[in-house]
Write a protein that holds these residues in place. Structure first.
Motif, mmCIF file in Angstrom:
data_model
loop_
_atom_site.group_PDB
_atom_site.id
_atom_site.type_symbol
_atom_site.label_atom_id
_atom_site.label_comp_id
_atom_site.label_asym_id
_atom_site.label_seq_id
_atom_site.Cartn_x
_atom_site.Cartn_y
_atom_site.Cartn_z
ATOM 1 N N ILE A 103 23.715 30.446 61.324
ATOM 2 C CA ILE A 103 23.829 29.831 62.646
ATOM 3 C C ILE A 103 24.511 28.479 62.467
ATOM 4 C CG2 ILE A 103 21.846 31.002 63.665
ATOM 5 C CD1 ILE A 103 20.318 28.294 63.355
ATOM 6 N N SER A 104 25.262 28.116 63.466
ATOM 7 C CA SER A 104 25.866 26.792 63.516
ATOM 8 C C SER A 104 25.335 26.098 64.752
ATOM 9 C CB SER A 104 27.393 26.901 63.609
ATOM 10 O OG SER A 104 27.939 25.668 64.047
ATOM 11 N N VAL A 105 24.853 24.874 64.581
ATOM 12 C CA VAL A 105 24.458 24.044 65.709
ATOM 13 C C VAL A 105 25.405 22.850 65.680
ATOM 14 C CG1 VAL A 105 22.616 22.719 66.790
ATOM 15 C CG2 VAL A 105 22.073 24.818 65.515
ATOM 16 N N LEU A 106 26.245 22.800 66.680
ATOM 17 C CA LEU A 106 27.348 21.845 66.730
ATOM 18 C C LEU A 106 27.157 20.934 67.932
ATOM 19 C CD1 LEU A 106 30.193 21.361 65.364
ATOM 20 C CD2 LEU A 106 31.088 23.015 67.002
ATOM 21 N N SER A 107 27.324 19.634 67.726
ATOM 22 C CA SER A 107 27.200 18.656 68.803
ATOM 23 C C SER A 107 28.551 17.984 69.022
ATOM 24 C CB SER A 107 26.141 17.608 68.439
ATOM 25 O OG SER A 107 26.039 16.632 69.450
ATOM 26 N N ILE A 108 29.117 18.209 70.207
ATOM 27 C CA ILE A 108 30.416 17.631 70.541
ATOM 28 C C ILE A 108 30.372 17.086 71.968
ATOM 29 C CG2 ILE A 108 32.896 18.038 70.811
ATOM 30 C CD1 ILE A 108 32.612 20.441 68.955
ATOM 31 N N GLU A 109 30.591 15.813 72.106
ATOM 32 C CA GLU A 109 30.750 15.158 73.408
ATOM 33 C C GLU A 109 29.697 15.582 74.433
ATOM 34 O OE1 GLU A 109 34.820 15.919 74.510
ATOM 35 O OE2 GLU A 109 35.586 14.757 72.827
ATOM 36 N N GLY A 110 28.425 15.484 74.047
ATOM 37 C CA GLY A 110 27.344 15.767 74.986
ATOM 38 C C GLY A 110 27.055 17.240 75.213
ATOM 39 N N ARG A 111 27.597 18.099 74.364
ATOM 40 C CA ARG A 111 27.302 19.537 74.438
ATOM 41 C C ARG A 111 26.780 20.004 73.092
ATOM 42 N NH1 ARG A 111 28.337 21.810 79.020
ATOM 43 N NH2 ARG A 111 27.846 23.906 78.336
ATOM 44 N N ILE A 112 25.822 20.905 73.154
ATOM 45 C CA ILE A 112 25.327 21.578 71.957
ATOM 46 C C ILE A 112 25.837 23.015 72.000
ATOM 47 C CG2 ILE A 112 23.278 22.476 70.772
ATOM 48 C CD1 ILE A 112 23.587 19.497 70.367
ATOM 49 N N TYR A 113 26.431 23.429 70.903
ATOM 50 C CA TYR A 113 26.922 24.794 70.728
ATOM 51 C C TYR A 113 26.042 25.468 69.692
ATOM 52 C CZ TYR A 113 31.151 23.031 72.967
ATOM 53 O OH TYR A 113 32.031 22.467 73.852
ATOM 54 N N LEU A 114 25.613 26.679 69.998
ATOM 55 C CA LEU A 114 24.837 27.475 69.057
ATOM 56 C C LEU A 114 25.605 28.764 68.802
ATOM 57 C CD1 LEU A 114 22.378 28.220 67.365
ATOM 58 C CD2 LEU A 114 21.211 28.906 69.483
ATOM 59 N N ALA A 115 26.099 28.893 67.587
ATOM 60 C CA ALA A 115 26.871 30.077 67.213
ATOM 61 C C ALA A 115 26.105 30.871 66.172
ATOM 62 C CB ALA A 115 28.229 29.671 66.655
ATOM 63 N N THR A 116 26.270 32.171 66.233
ATOM 64 C CA THR A 116 25.668 33.072 65.260
ATOM 65 C C THR A 116 26.772 33.909 64.644
ATOM 66 O OG1 THR A 116 23.679 33.211 66.621
ATOM 67 C CG2 THR A 116 23.948 34.874 64.901
#
Length: 158
Positions: A103-116
């Motif tokens: 899993i990737s938990v990515l924080s960019i410009e006030g958004r959290i992305y959760l990728a699997t």
């Protein structure tokens, strides 16, 4: 969960280094002010209904010798060993007999992305992935909704 949306994994994610043809990759995001570590801790604290699904998974997969608690590691989020972490992204997961999983938990410009990302190794991995996919989507959407709620709660306190 209405503020969680399916999206493409941003190009700056290190998870892209793993992706090849035939792999499974999905990504969802929500508005939230959180570090990748903070979001990961919320994501891996499953609600009771998801915990029940994990118990069922344990019962079904134990006879096949699949990992239920992840390998030992000095740094984990939930059962997932942390593979890499920086200010923008945390990648966690492990390899098992039937598939590789991150899993990737990515924080960019006030958004959290959760990728699997999943790379099945055999027919067992492909069957497993197809079987859990509907539950995976529910769990991911719920997890990001909880991250967003935690972020909004934090905003109202400050």
């Amino acid at each position: 969960m209405f503020n969680v949306r399916k999206c493409k994994l941003p190009p700056q994610s290190d998870l892209w280094e793993r992706v090849s043809a035939g792999d499974f990759l999905d990504c969802y995001s929500t508005e939230a002010d959180a570090t990748p570590r903070q979001a990961s801790e919320i994501i891996t604290k499953f609600p009771k209904w998801a915990g029940f699904l994990l118990v069922v998974r344990r019962i079904v997969t134990t006879p096949f010798g699949l990992s239920n608690d992840g390998p030992d590691a000095s740094d984990k989020v939930g059962i997932f060993p942390v593979e890499t972490e920086n200010e923008q992204e945390l990648i966690a997961g492990f390899d098992d007999k039937h598939l590789e999983f991150r899993i990737s938990v990515l924080s960019i410009e006030g958004r959290i992305y959760l990728a699997t990302w999943v790379q099945p190794h055999n027919i067992g991995g492909r069957i497993y992935l197809k079987t859990i996919l509907p539950f995976h989507i529910l769990i991911v959407r719920n997890a990001l909704a909880r991250v967003r709620a935690g972020s909004m709660q934090e905003r109202s306190v400050t």
